[in-house]
Design a protein around this motif. Structure first.
Motif, mmCIF file in Angstrom:
data_model
loop_
_atom_site.group_PDB
_atom_site.id
_atom_site.type_symbol
_atom_site.label_atom_id
_atom_site.label_comp_id
_atom_site.label_asym_id
_atom_site.label_seq_id
_atom_site.Cartn_x
_atom_site.Cartn_y
_atom_site.Cartn_z
ATOM 1 N N PHE A 370 49.431 39.291 33.352
ATOM 2 C CA PHE A 370 49.832 40.287 34.350
ATOM 3 C C PHE A 370 50.497 39.616 35.545
ATOM 4 O O PHE A 370 51.513 40.105 36.052
ATOM 5 C CB PHE A 370 48.614 41.093 34.802
ATOM 6 N N GLU A 371 49.941 38.497 35.988
ATOM 7 C CA GLU A 371 50.548 37.773 37.107
ATOM 8 C C GLU A 371 51.962 37.306 36.743
ATOM 9 O O GLU A 371 52.868 37.328 37.577
ATOM 10 C CB GLU A 371 49.673 36.583 37.506
ATOM 11 N N ASN A 372 52.133 36.845 35.503
ATOM 12 C CA ASN A 372 53.473 36.451 35.063
ATOM 13 C C ASN A 372 54.430 37.632 35.045
ATOM 14 O O ASN A 372 55.575 37.544 35.506
ATOM 15 C CB ASN A 372 53.406 35.835 33.663
ATOM 16 N N LEU A 373 53.960 38.752 34.502
ATOM 17 C CA LEU A 373 54.825 39.918 34.318
ATOM 18 C C LEU A 373 55.332 40.491 35.637
ATOM 19 O O LEU A 373 56.438 41.044 35.693
ATOM 20 C CB LEU A 373 54.090 40.990 33.521
ATOM 21 N N ILE A 374 54.536 40.393 36.691
ATOM 22 C CA ILE A 374 54.973 40.933 37.978
ATOM 23 C C ILE A 374 55.676 39.885 38.834
ATOM 24 O O ILE A 374 56.096 40.179 39.961
ATOM 25 C CB ILE A 374 53.788 41.533 38.765
#
Length: 406
Positions: A370-374
């Protein structure tokens, strides 16, 4: 008969509003709207700031009530605000397609539409849609389920007419890539910390489009360029209508069990390569059912044979594309899923003559993913990796096409 009467009545109500010169989008009055039990029936009341065209119908398996509007804003609505009936377990609402909105109520039992109509105020042209649902048998519910079709409710995107035959790319023209940001509109997909998969994948699709255009020799289209719902079969139909050389569906899903992380690339298979893939395929296709779309089609034997023949050529091309995506994504972002190549029966991958892959860019259920995706910087690296993979694949695919032609 009830469905058709409701639709005709709605169009009449809309004519009143137009004649009186009311403009702007209709809004739902949340405080007055409700779903409640009354006298053994379920009563749905939606108070609108102005009357609009609408239709009401039911969909089976699972049982749902679908209400379409042109167009309504559901600002401020939440399930807990207006759901006060044991007959309805959940509600979803939002954009359905440009200019149209949809509300879907999940029914806990077969409840048929007994009455439906909109009351229009003579003073301000506001409208109150009232739908009364009455319990019926499962067989009777299934028989009545389905939407009444009229031309104005069967709108499709304005797409160019497809020529009779399409030539495989041989490196002598721009390669047409159709990017498919998953979900949208009434179907937000996975959600975490206020971020929806639908919006996130639309953002990434736009970023990937720019990366491909900068690379050159790509003509990039999107199945949707705003937060609207696009049926699964429409996404596949668009691939044919725009003459796509490659179809790529973009997702960032969640998994209920396990700790899946990292990008995975899916190709089509009648049976999923693992249980998680089967669950994801069912989840993606169920989203279309939840929006009230009936994808049932009966193909004849000849059509099936022709599609199987087309897949004999397309399948190895698709596998090479998937393998190249795995390699270049790993080069670009580092760690990806430990089993990055998977198969599942995703409906969006079923065009027999177009290499089609589904990219799960990551899992929103994973904190690290999730941190990567945002993170815009991480997404930029992922877009570069996918662009590099497509460039590599195009060169190899064109070389093979020229050999076959000779």
């Amino acid at each position: 008969m009830i469905r058709i009467i409701a639709l005709l009545g709605a169009l009449f109500c809309a004519q009143i509003a137009v004649a009186q010169g009311f403009g702007g989008l209709a809004r739902v009055d949340v405080a007055q709207s409700q779903v409640k039990d009354r006298g053994g029936d379920v009563l749905v009341e939606l108070h609108l700031s102005q009357a609009v065209p609408y239709r009401v119908f039911t969909v089976d398996d699972p049982p749902r009530l679908v209400m379409d509007f042109r167009e309504v804003l559901f600002d401020g609505m939440r399930d807990a605000v207006f759901l006060n009936s044991d007959g309805v377990s959940e509600a979803r609402f939002g954009p359905f397609r440009p200019g149209w909105s949809r509300m879907v109520l999940d029914l806990t039992a077969p409840l048929a539409v007994h009455e439906a109509g909109m009351i229009v105020s003579e003073e301000d042209a506001s409208g109150v849609l009232k739908v009364r649902l009455r319990e019926t048998s499962a067989a009777a519910f299934a028989l009545q389920a389905g939407a009444a079709t009229t031309p104005e409710w069967a709108l499709e995107p304005d797409l160019p007419t497809q020529p009779l035959a399409k030539q495989r790319q041989q490196g002598d023209r721009p390669v047409i890539v159709l990017l498919d940001p998953g979900h949208g509109g009434i179907d937000p997909g996975a959600e975490r910390n206020g971020v929806s998969e639908a919006v996130l994948m639309l953002t990434f699709a736009r970023e990937l489009k720019e990366a491909l255009l900068r690379a050159g020799n790509f003509d990039v289209r999107l199945t949707r360029d705003e937060d609207v719902f696009v049926p699964l079969e429409t996404r596949v139909a668009m691939a044919h209508r725009v003459q796509a050389d490659v179809f790529m569906s973009l997702h960032a899903d969640t998994v209920a069990e396990g700790e899946a992380t990292g990008a995975t690339i899916y190709t089509l298979a009648e049976e999923a390569s693992d249980a998680a893939s089967a669950q994801l395929a069912e989840r993606h296709d169920r989203a279309d059912l939840l929006a009230g779309i009936d994808l049932t089609r009966q193909g004849d034997e000849i059509a099936t044979i022709l599609m199987d023949l087309a897949r004999l050529e397309t399948a190895p091309r698709t596998d090479r594309l998937a393998d190249t995506l795995v390699r270049q994504l790993r080069n670009a972002v580092g760690e990806i899923n430990n089993r990055p190549r998977r198969q599942a029966a995703f409906s969006v991958l079923k065009a027999p003559d177009i290499p089609s892959v589904l990219v799960e860019l990551g899992f929103m259920s994973s904190p690290s993913d999730f941190e990567n995706l945002i993170d815009p910087e991480w997404r930029a690296l992922a877009a570069q990796g996918i662009a590099a993979a497509l460039m590599d694949w195009v060169v190899a695919d064109a070389a093979e096409a020229r050999l076959i032609r000779q």
